[in-house]
Write an enzyme that holds these catalytic residues in place. Structure first.
Site, PDB file in Angstrom:
ATOM      1  N   SER A 247      22.483  48.234 -22.598  1.00 30.91           N
ATOM      2  CA  SER A 247      22.257  46.848 -23.451  1.00 30.91           C
ATOM      3  C   SER A 247      22.914  45.846 -22.943  1.00 30.91           C
ATOM      4  O   SER A 247      24.240  46.340 -22.652  1.00 30.91           O
ATOM      5  CB  SER A 247      22.128  47.287 -24.989  1.00 30.91           C
ATOM      6  OG  SER A 247      21.701  46.102 -25.599  1.00 30.91           O
ATOM      7  N   ASP A 248      22.650  44.614 -22.971  1.00 27.21           N
ATOM      8  CA  ASP A 248      23.364  43.515 -22.987  1.00 27.21           C
ATOM      9  C   ASP A 248      22.994  42.518 -23.936  1.00 27.21           C
ATOM     10  O   ASP A 248      21.714  42.313 -24.021  1.00 27.21           O
ATOM     11  CB  ASP A 248      23.264  43.030 -21.586  1.00 27.21           C
ATOM     12  CG  ASP A 248      24.433  42.237 -21.172  1.00 27.21           C
ATOM     13  OD1 ASP A 248      25.705  42.441 -21.128  1.00 27.21           O
ATOM     14  OD2 ASP A 248      24.285  40.933 -21.031  1.00 27.21           O
TER      15      ASP A 248
END
Length: 203
Positions: free
Chosen positions: A74-75
């Site tokens: 995730s970012d």
């Protein structure tokens, strides 16, 4: 009769915020942080950038392990009128970013990717992006100084944490709160379920 090995669930992030959120979906997971370089490419749109990073994080960890496993990458980034705001370099940079964000609406872009690895090495992957509008009110110079002194902004995209001291600056949000924190729970849960179903279909 042999029993199939249950797939491991792995979070490709060292973020304690993402780990705390993931515990709400499944408390049985490992943390294997990704060490990829996080650098926006020339002419790369914020949407493409955040999705690439999320998937690259998951794929980087996938290269180091054997299946069956599910890896979550995730970012999160701050998109202020097309400008990506990374983590502040210092107090001056933090003040500049908060000044730009104050009295306006910006977008928080969060991407989540899930890579499933079967025990035969086959892979399945999906990545999606959520965009949440965050509207901030006035932030005084003294408030910015006091907030920096807490140490909280130093490692946060855009120089603020909505779940922390910066909550006082936020007038409203439109979208996923957990995505702004770092991991959209509903969408992550859906991707994990899809990955598990894919692994089950190979048995």
């Amino acid at each position: 009769m042999t029993h199939a090995i249950a797939p491991r669930l792995i979070l490709a992030s060292a973020s304690p915020r993402r780990a705390e959120l993931l515990k709400q979906l499944d408390n049985d997971f490992q943390v294997i942080p990704s060490t990829i370089e996080e650098q926006q490419q020339a002419q790369e749109a914020p949407s493409d950038y955040v999705k690439r990073l999320a998937l690259d994080k998951a794929l980087a960890v996938a290269e180091t392990i054997e299946g069956p496993a599910l890896i979550i990458g995730s970012d999160t980034l701050i998109d202020c009128q097309g400008q990506v705001m990374e983590k502040p370099r210092d107090q001056l940079h933090s003040t500049q970013m908060l000044t730009q964000l104050a009295n306006g609406t910006h977008q928080v872009r969060t991407a989540v990717a899930v890579v499933a690895i079967a025990d035969n090495g086959k892979r399945w992957q999906q990545v999606l992006e959520l965009v949440t509008d965050v509207t901030m009110g006035e932030i005084t110079a003294q408030q910015m100084q006091d907030y920096w002194a807490t140490g909280e902004p130093a490692d946060k995209a855009g120089g603020y944490a909505i779940q922390g001291g910066a909550a006082r600056f936020v007038r409203s949000i439109s979208g996923s709160y957990t995505a702004v924190v770092g991991l959209p729970l509903y969408e992550t849960g859906q991707l994990i379920q899809q990955g598990r179903q894919w692994l089950e279909s190979l048995r």
